[in-house]
Write an enzyme that holds these catalytic residues in place. Sequence first.
Site, PDB file in Angstrom:
ATOM      1  N   TRP A 133       0.950  -1.315  -0.105  1.00 45.45           N
ATOM      2  CA  TRP A 133       0.071  -0.103  -0.036  1.00 45.45           C
ATOM      3  C   TRP A 133       0.972   1.223  -0.216  1.00 45.45           C
ATOM      4  O   TRP A 133       0.188   2.465  -0.400  1.00 45.45           O
ATOM      5  CB  TRP A 133      -1.014  -0.031   1.066  1.00 45.45           C
ATOM      6  CG  TRP A 133      -0.463  -0.332   2.464  1.00 45.45           C
ATOM      7  CD1 TRP A 133      -0.125  -1.501   3.345  1.00 45.45           C
ATOM      8  CD2 TRP A 133       0.503   0.617   3.435  1.00 45.45           C
ATOM      9  NE1 TRP A 133       0.590  -1.425   4.366  1.00 45.45           N
ATOM     10  CE2 TRP A 133       0.966   0.205   4.506  1.00 45.45           C
ATOM     11  CE3 TRP A 133       0.609   2.064   3.210  1.00 45.45           C
ATOM     12  CZ2 TRP A 133       1.636   0.539   5.457  1.00 45.45           C
ATOM     13  CZ3 TRP A 133       1.569   2.699   4.244  1.00 45.45           C
ATOM     14  CH2 TRP A 133       1.943   2.131   5.261  1.00 45.45           C
ATOM     15  N   ASN A 134       2.072   1.181   0.481  1.00 49.42           N
ATOM     16  CA  ASN A 134       2.896   2.432   0.763  1.00 49.42           C
ATOM     17  C   ASN A 134       3.565   3.123  -0.451  1.00 49.42           C
ATOM     18  O   ASN A 134       3.664   4.568  -0.638  1.00 49.42           O
ATOM     19  CB  ASN A 134       4.077   2.190   1.758  1.00 49.42           C
ATOM     20  CG  ASN A 134       5.105   1.012   0.964  1.00 49.42           C
ATOM     21  OD1 ASN A 134       4.631   0.168   0.217  1.00 49.42           O
ATOM     22  ND2 ASN A 134       6.162   1.034   1.516  1.00 49.42           N
ATOM     23  N   LYS A 141      -2.610  -8.029  -7.889  1.00 46.32           N
ATOM     24  CA  LYS A 141      -3.386  -7.893  -6.825  1.00 46.32           C
ATOM     25  C   LYS A 141      -2.927  -6.636  -6.231  1.00 46.32           C
ATOM     26  O   LYS A 141      -1.851  -6.796  -5.312  1.00 46.32           O
ATOM     27  CB  LYS A 141      -3.347  -9.109  -5.765  1.00 46.32           C
ATOM     28  CG  LYS A 141      -3.761  -8.929  -4.311  1.00 46.32           C
ATOM     29  CD  LYS A 141      -5.186  -8.711  -4.190  1.00 46.32           C
ATOM     30  CE  LYS A 141      -5.621  -8.539  -2.723  1.00 46.32           C
ATOM     31  NZ  LYS A 141      -5.258  -7.125  -2.160  1.00 46.32           N
ATOM     32  N   ALA A 176      -2.947  -3.746  -3.197  1.00 48.83           N
ATOM     33  CA  ALA A 176      -3.143  -3.707  -1.701  1.00 48.83           C
ATOM     34  C   ALA A 176      -4.515  -3.215  -1.340  1.00 48.83           C
ATOM     35  O   ALA A 176      -4.962  -2.358  -1.879  1.00 48.83           O
ATOM     36  CB  ALA A 176      -2.188  -2.738  -1.003  1.00 48.83           C
ATOM     37  N   GLY A 208       6.052  -6.976   0.459  1.00 47.37           N
ATOM     38  CA  GLY A 208       5.416  -6.850   1.546  1.00 47.37           C
ATOM     39  C   GLY A 208       6.179  -7.305   2.973  1.00 47.37           C
ATOM     40  O   GLY A 208       7.437  -7.300   2.858  1.00 47.37           O
ATOM     41  N   GLU A 254      10.369  -9.048  -2.057  1.00 48.02           N
ATOM     42  CA  GLU A 254      10.881  -7.863  -1.483  1.00 48.02           C
ATOM     43  C   GLU A 254      10.085  -7.593  -0.294  1.00 48.02           C
ATOM     44  O   GLU A 254       9.068  -7.305  -0.324  1.00 48.02           O
ATOM     45  CB  GLU A 254      10.747  -6.689  -2.562  1.00 48.02           C
ATOM     46  CG  GLU A 254      11.526  -5.596  -2.308  1.00 48.02           C
ATOM     47  CD  GLU A 254      10.784  -4.560  -1.215  1.00 48.02           C
ATOM     48  OE1 GLU A 254      11.267  -4.528  -0.069  1.00 48.02           O
ATOM     49  OE2 GLU A 254      10.226  -3.704  -1.829  1.00 48.02           O
ATOM     50  N   LEU A 255      10.901  -8.122   0.899  1.00 48.87           N
ATOM     51  CA  LEU A 255      10.366  -8.216   2.004  1.00 48.87           C
ATOM     52  C   LEU A 255      10.813  -7.027   3.092  1.00 48.87           C
ATOM     53  O   LEU A 255      11.034  -5.820   2.728  1.00 48.87           O
ATOM     54  CB  LEU A 255      10.513  -9.578   2.817  1.00 48.87           C
ATOM     55  CG  LEU A 255      10.274 -10.732   1.765  1.00 48.87           C
ATOM     56  CD1 LEU A 255      10.762 -12.161   2.422  1.00 48.87           C
ATOM     57  CD2 LEU A 255       8.869 -10.599   1.262  1.00 48.87           C
TER      58      LEU A 255
END
Length: 493
Positions: free
Chosen positions: A162-163, A186, A188, A240, A262-263
Amino acid sequence: MTVSAQQEKELLERVPTGLLINGEWVEASSGKTLPVYDPATGKELLRIQDGNSEDALKALTAADEAQAEWALTAPRERAEILRRAFDIVMERADDFALLMTLEMGKPLAEARGEVTYGAEFLRWFSEETVRHYGRYFNTPENNLTAIVRHKPVGPSLLVTPWNFPLAMATRKVGPAVASGSTMVLKPAQLTPLTSQYFAQAMIDAGLPAGVLNVVSGSSASAISGPLMKDARLRKISFTGSTSVGVRLMQDAAQNVLRTSMELGGNAPLIVFEDADLDKAVQGAMDAKLRNMGEACTAANRILVHEDIADEFQAKFAEAMRARKVGRGTEADVNIGPIIDEKAREDVHGLVTEAVDAGAEVITGGKKVDGDGYFYEPTILSVLEDSPILTQEIFGPVAPVVKFSDEAHAIRLANAQQYGLAAYLFTENHNRAIRVADQIEFGLIGYNVGVISNASAPFGGVKQSGLGREGGAEGIAEYTTVQYIGMPNPHTQG
């Protein structure tokens, strides 16, 4: 310039509210809708279709059926689609910026920066599309001639956070289009509007039906779950949290899916005693407060040499106090809201826990009263065993801790499980390279607080994930390698 309510209303009326399946915006099979809120006011902006498992499988079917023809599309044609998409996004830059400010909260000036950054992935990969080379060579024994080529990986599930609502979509869609792979995106749940507006831009750029499908929904698992079990899906790209990424990797193992993850991050920003303090303070502001600190690359641990710690902290606090907090559509605002009330409570909980453990509040440390989910820009002076140093803060909170020498700084930097971004401030080039060699991070900013760029590979090590986005490496994540061996024509009769 303050944005009017009428401008906001007219923009929201232009945002597609359906699910994009096989080139058409359609209603969710359940008939349910999903509200999207403004974090600066807590009020509803718009309702969109709430996709579920049935819709996700329809989207995968569309992607699968489009894959064969799309893979054979001329690279130049794919490149031109991406270039047109870049032009369209830039033409609609004000719309995209305002939309991100409304649904995510970042100030308009920062949102405009994301439009420029996000659009660049479309232009970059339009150029990479026609320069993705294979190899042709004779084997060492000279009996075979080898062709090595890169083929599209195939239908891919792209899960965005979402950021950064635009940049995270373009960073995944761009290389997938370039490679010849089809997609199910998909977005956020908290910020789906920008992704849907971007998907329409891709359609307007001439992307064929079925290549990009978008399924927004209130349940991420209802969408990703059945897709991960379906043999037609060949890749997942996820941005996420580490905990969700681990679960997705476990699911991906069942069908041996290609994965890009990418965590989480917990970036250290190291200020050595020889640093240019003004440059270091500006770098810390950039690395900490970009996106209100809601970034995986955000500087969460400010490590400062003990000889300059007090002077740095004073300058840092002065810069923090000068920031104006408010709704991102208002003039001169440079700190917007936290994404929702739960996230703000989590940030405040980390501050409270740190203070209870002995941290000193230098500035800030409080929630802002009134509508929306605002939090004061905050600096904490902490010891190296403070619990806040082990957490990804995702808010405008900067813990400062002292170190004694280079070895101590390296030990503190490497102490956490994450390895995404780190920042170094020193005027000694040899030291910078020496430290970079010893700290375990995929991205390093050297005397700069923002380093992300479409031309450079983005990604981390350890619990921060695997794979890279952007750069020459980005397109490789959406391809498989095929080797063809044939008799060497020079050794045959």
